[in-house]
Design a protein around this motif. Structure first.
Motif, PDB file in Angstrom:
ATOM      1  N   ARG A   1      -8.734   5.463  -5.049  1.00 50.56           N
ATOM      2  CA  ARG A   1      -7.899   4.278  -4.877  1.00 50.56           C
ATOM      3  C   ARG A   1      -8.319   3.165  -5.834  1.00 50.56           C
TER       4      ARG A   1
ATOM      5  N   GLU B   1      -6.819   4.100  -9.043  1.00 53.09           N
ATOM      6  CA  GLU B   1      -5.376   3.825  -8.981  1.00 53.09           C
ATOM      7  C   GLU B   1      -5.104   2.334  -9.220  1.00 53.09           C
ATOM      8  N   ARG B   2      -5.917   1.458  -8.620  1.00 54.01           N
ATOM      9  CA  ARG B   2      -5.696   0.013  -8.806  1.00 54.01           C
ATOM     10  C   ARG B   2      -5.867  -0.390 -10.265  1.00 54.01           C
TER      11      ARG B   2
ATOM     12  N   THR C   1       2.734  -2.054  -2.970  1.00 54.20           N
ATOM     13  CA  THR C   1       2.356  -1.503  -1.672  1.00 54.20           C
ATOM     14  C   THR C   1       2.499  -2.575  -0.597  1.00 54.20           C
ATOM     15  N   SER C   2       2.523  -2.132   0.669  1.00 51.81           N
ATOM     16  CA  SER C   2       2.726  -3.107   1.742  1.00 51.81           C
ATOM     17  C   SER C   2       1.400  -3.528   2.364  1.00 51.81           C
ATOM     18  N   ILE C   3       1.335  -4.789   2.745  1.00 50.25           N
ATOM     19  CA  ILE C   3       0.201  -5.293   3.507  1.00 50.25           C
ATOM     20  C   ILE C   3       0.755  -5.804   4.841  1.00 50.25           C
TER      21      ILE C   3
ATOM     22  N   LYS D   1      -0.342  -3.340  -6.572  1.00 46.78           N
ATOM     23  CA  LYS D   1      -1.548  -2.601  -6.190  1.00 46.78           C
ATOM     24  C   LYS D   1      -2.816  -3.161  -6.810  1.00 46.78           C
TER      25      LYS D   1
ATOM     26  N   ILE E   1      -5.922  -6.738  -2.482  1.00 43.54           N
ATOM     27  CA  ILE E   1      -6.045  -5.296  -2.260  1.00 43.54           C
ATOM     28  C   ILE E   1      -7.375  -4.789  -2.810  1.00 43.54           C
TER      29      ILE E   1
ATOM     30  N   TYR F   1      -9.956  -5.688   0.096  1.00 41.28           N
ATOM     31  CA  TYR F   1     -10.092  -4.815   1.270  1.00 41.28           C
ATOM     32  C   TYR F   1     -10.239  -3.352   0.889  1.00 41.28           C
ATOM     33  N   GLY F   2      -9.758  -2.981  -0.308  1.00 45.61           N
ATOM     34  CA  GLY F   2     -10.021  -1.619  -0.796  1.00 45.61           C
ATOM     35  C   GLY F   2     -11.521  -1.384  -0.976  1.00 45.61           C
TER      36      GLY F   2
HETATM   37  C1  LIG Z   1      -2.745   2.175   3.492  1.00 44.66           C
HETATM   38  C2  LIG Z   1      -2.709   0.874   2.797  1.00 44.66           C
HETATM   39  O1  LIG Z   1      -3.681   0.768   1.797  1.00 44.66           O
HETATM   40  C3  LIG Z   1      -3.277  -0.206   0.822  1.00 44.66           C
HETATM   41  N1  LIG Z   1      -3.342   0.420  -0.505  1.00 44.66           N
HETATM   42  C4  LIG Z   1      -2.403   1.145  -1.172  1.00 44.66           C
HETATM   43  N2  LIG Z   1      -2.896   1.577  -2.359  1.00 44.66           N
HETATM   44  C5  LIG Z   1      -4.178   1.120  -2.418  1.00 44.66           C
HETATM   45  C6  LIG Z   1      -5.212   1.246  -3.389  1.00 44.66           C
HETATM   46  N3  LIG Z   1      -5.050   1.901  -4.533  1.00 44.66           N
HETATM   47  N4  LIG Z   1      -6.390   0.666  -3.114  1.00 44.66           N
HETATM   48  C7  LIG Z   1      -6.598  -0.025  -1.949  1.00 44.66           C
HETATM   49  N5  LIG Z   1      -5.655  -0.173  -1.015  1.00 44.66           N
HETATM   50  C8  LIG Z   1      -4.456   0.401  -1.255  1.00 44.66           C
HETATM   51  C9  LIG Z   1      -1.888  -0.649   1.222  1.00 44.66           C
HETATM   52  O2  LIG Z   1      -1.970  -1.837   1.963  1.00 44.66           O
HETATM   53  C10 LIG Z   1      -1.419   0.507   2.087  1.00 44.66           C
HETATM   54  O3  LIG Z   1      -0.425   0.136   2.982  1.00 44.66           O
END
Ligand SMILES: C[C@H]1O[C@@H](n2cnc3c(N)ncnc32)[C@H](O)[C@@H]1O
Ligand code: B12
Ligand code: B12
Ligand code: B12
Ligand SMILES: C[C@H]1O[C@@H](n2cnc3c(N)ncnc32)[C@H](O)[C@@H]1O
Ligand SMILES: C[C@H]1O[C@@H](n2cnc3c(N)ncnc32)[C@H](O)[C@@H]1O
Ligand SMILES: [Mg+2]
Ligand SMILES: [Mg+2]
Ligand SMILES: [Mg+2]
Lengths: 190, 190, 190
Positions: A129, A132-133, B13-15, B22, B27, B30-31
């Motif tokens: 992920r 991907e970002r 993407t949705s939050i 993305k 993102i 929290y990613g």
């Molecule tokens: C399951 C959730 O994760 C978030 N989301 C989608 N793609 C990524 C990414 N590459 N990295 C982090 N979070 C992501 C979005 O908010 C999605 O709805």
């Protein structure tokens, strides 16, 4: 052969068909595919052949395909041919449909953990992920081969499905996040 | 259920309460909590129940709380209620005070290593700090629930204290950084 | 002693000779050296003393030197003296020349994997490259002690050479990337 060429000591480096600063977003993107690839190597090393021959051999396939991603992302020359294609994405989808079927049904988020191998697959999921970002950021600035982006998106879902199957086969129950809403739904399209 | 929805294949993407690119810093933040959570899963898998029942169960608590962090950071809807609170921070402080007491006194930096489990906790420590840096960046651009930031700051100190106790109980002495100044001090406020 | 000082709860932190926002690129750079250092700790924990006394002790040396990198990168005070020097870079070059000799000759990219320890060294390789990219970014904005940058560049090549030797001694053949061109060449200068 000498591995090091010292050519990058000033901050620039070569890509396929050009030269870039080392902090260029393109290099961030494929450098992170390479990092992910190393974590996949770790996950594969943790899976034993008998119980997990399917996942283990898929991880090796994925390692080759992550090189394809890196190859496509590091190419800027005109008239390039690319390596990642739809069939690789379909393959991930099929495998993860099977694993989603095999593991117990799911409604809430689960803690990324359990067995050693499953937690390593969750690491792969989250590093995919991150890759991907960074690729999303690159896509805003320059054209890329779009299949790479789709592939990375699907790949993190594959790792999630695979992690669950690993715990399931080893009879370790996934732990639900205790304050989770019901978040997994069967969409209308399915 | 199909895990993948293909809805993110274009870069958005949705939050909770909105939609974002993305590569949005929210993102990223929290990613990275999610990535940290996966490393915590790995560390927990390495700790045996007998010698480390305290740390192991704390790591599971922390995994739930990292979901709380992710939940708070992914929420932008008006009138939201948040999950991270001061009591979680106080809990980390108390546990780390105990561990700092249990392990030998410290004046100089130590190498992040020793046993497998301790080095994994050092990985958690540094990934928590990466999550903190990204959250610091987010805070400059948009309002966040501030307890999340404090929590991540304290969490990296907790991992440091826990790593030291793991080595201590396993009778592996931490190695001091050989060119370290005296860097750990009892502050006047304590 | 209390480990936490709460002084960083607002988003700023102290460096040697100044204060910075926590998301400052300088802090990203040395924070990533610290993260790399933790992964090196993990790799060292996986290597057994008998077969790998050379690599294992080099990894400990590298851990001290990564502190030197962090020290140099966190220093902004005038008239500072720095710790990283050319001899550390030469040492890495010599060791990796030996390992490149010991392992089978190489023409194509190899999958980052094989044994557990080798895959962990590949993780170190790619995290070193991430640290290098962030340091490249820092260098564009502010002066740094340039040896640090060279050191990080060479370090990732060292990890590559070391990973190959680990697999070789454990009699696990590296797997070639199946769609690789011939990419490793002896340069005219060598
Ligand atoms: C399951 C959730 O994760 C978030 N989301 C989608 N793609 C990524 C990414 N590459 N990295 C982090 N979070 C992501 C979005 O908010 C999605 O709805
Ligand atoms: C992209 C790339 C990567 C990507 C690979 C991504 C992917 N494909 O999935 C990543 C980031 C993963 C990577 C990693 C590494 N790489 Co790399 N990489 C490259 C790069 C830019 C392109 C390689 C490629 O696929 N070329 C495709 C071919 C078809 O294209 P081409 O460029 O036109 O090359 C042809 C000709 O020009 C000729 N040629 C090119 N150079 C030379 C030199 C001589 C002397 C001769 C005779 C011929 C010749 O050979 C090719 C035809 O077969 C090259 C640099 C470059 N521009 O070539 C470095 C390069 C191959 N990498 C190099 C190194 C050292 C590494 C790492 C060890 C670095 C590290 N410490 O991690 C790792 C090894 C990874 C592994 N697991 O094996 C060095 C090799 C040095 C050497 N002694 O040969 C190179 C040459 C860069 C450099 N320093 O100059 N790499
Ligand atoms: C935040 C978030 C995350 C965060 C969680 C952080 C945290 N809470 O700590 C992180 C980044 C960790 C994450 C990870 C993952 N996530 Co997520 N996540 C979300 C998100 C944005 C919010 C979830 C949430 O907490 N909602 C709270 C509830 C109360 O709020 P709500 O949005 O208003 O939803 C209510 C209603 O609208 C209704 N509803 C919503 N959608 C639908 C659809 C249908 C058909 C129906 C009937 C009802 C319904 O249900 C809720 C009431 O209970 C949702 C997307 C979304 N907007 O819902 C995806 C979502 C739940 N995630 C999804 C996925 C796939 C994942 C991952 C597997 C991705 C991956 N490969 O890593 C992982 C799994 C992690 C794990 N360990 O279990 C998918 C699930 C797809 C599906 N088939 O159901 C969703 C729906 C996103 C998507 N693709 O559309 N996620
Ligand atoms: C750079 C740095 C790091 C780098 C180290 C990089 C490197 N060297 O390679 C990194 C990022 C790795 C790091 C990590 C950590 N650090 Co640090 N770090 C620092 C920093 C900024 C400089 C340390 C240093 O090398 N100083 C060199 C000396 C020579 O310079 P100096 O600043 O001029 O200090 C002299 C005097 O002023 C005096 N002094 C300074 N403060 C005080 C206070 C009192 C009360 C007294 C009597 C004297 C005194 O002592 C020094 C003379 O010996 C200090 C903060 C600071 N500004 O000092 C924090 C500091 C030492 N770190 C701290 C902490 C908590 C950590 C971590 C545990 C954080 C974490 N959770 O990961 C880890 C531990 C790492 C490990 N493995 O041991 C705390 C220690 C708190 C305490 N109770 O003492 C400090 C003080 C920051 C803070 N919160 O205020 N750190
Ligand atoms: C111990 C030292 O680490 C640095 N520091 C503080 N917070 C972070 C973070 N999130 N990431 C990296 N380094 C940090 C500061 O310089 C502090 O003084
Ligand atoms: C081997 C190839 O890796 C790329 N490269 C060089 N330095 C880095 C780095 N720090 N991170 C990621 N990729 C890098 C260049 O494209 C080089 O040619
Ligand atoms: Mg996705
Ligand atoms: Mg802190
Ligand atoms: Mg290099």
């Amino acid at each position: 052969m000498k591995l090091y060429t010292r050519s990058g000591d000033k901050g620039q480096t070569s890509i396929i068909g050009g030269k870039r600063d080392k902090d260029d977003i393109r290099i961030e993107a494929y450098g992170t595919c390479d990092e992910l690839n190393a974590f996949v190597g770790r996950a594969a090393a943790l899976l034993n052949e008998e119980m997990f021959s399917d996942i283990k051999s898929e991880l090796i396939t994925i390692q080759h395909e992550l090189f394809d991603c890196g190859s496509d992302l590091s190419t800027v020359k005109k008239d390039a041919t690319f390596k990642v294609d739809e069939s690789m994405i379909t393959f991930l989808e099929e495998r993860m449909d099977d694993y989603t079927e095999e593991a117990p049904p799911l409604q809430r988020f689960i803690l990324p953990g359990g067995t050693s191998a499953a937690s390593e697959l969750h690491v792969c999921r989250t590093v995919a992920r991150r890759a991907e970002r960074l690729t999303a950021k690159l896509m805003k600035e320059e054209a890329i081969h779009e299949e790479v982006f789709k592939y990375l998106n699907r790949l993190s879902d594959y790792f999630f499905a695979a992690a669950r199957v690993v715990n399931y086969r080893l009879e370790i129950a996934d732990v639900e996040y205790e304050r989770s809403a019901i978040v997994f739904h069967t969409s209308k399209k399915q």
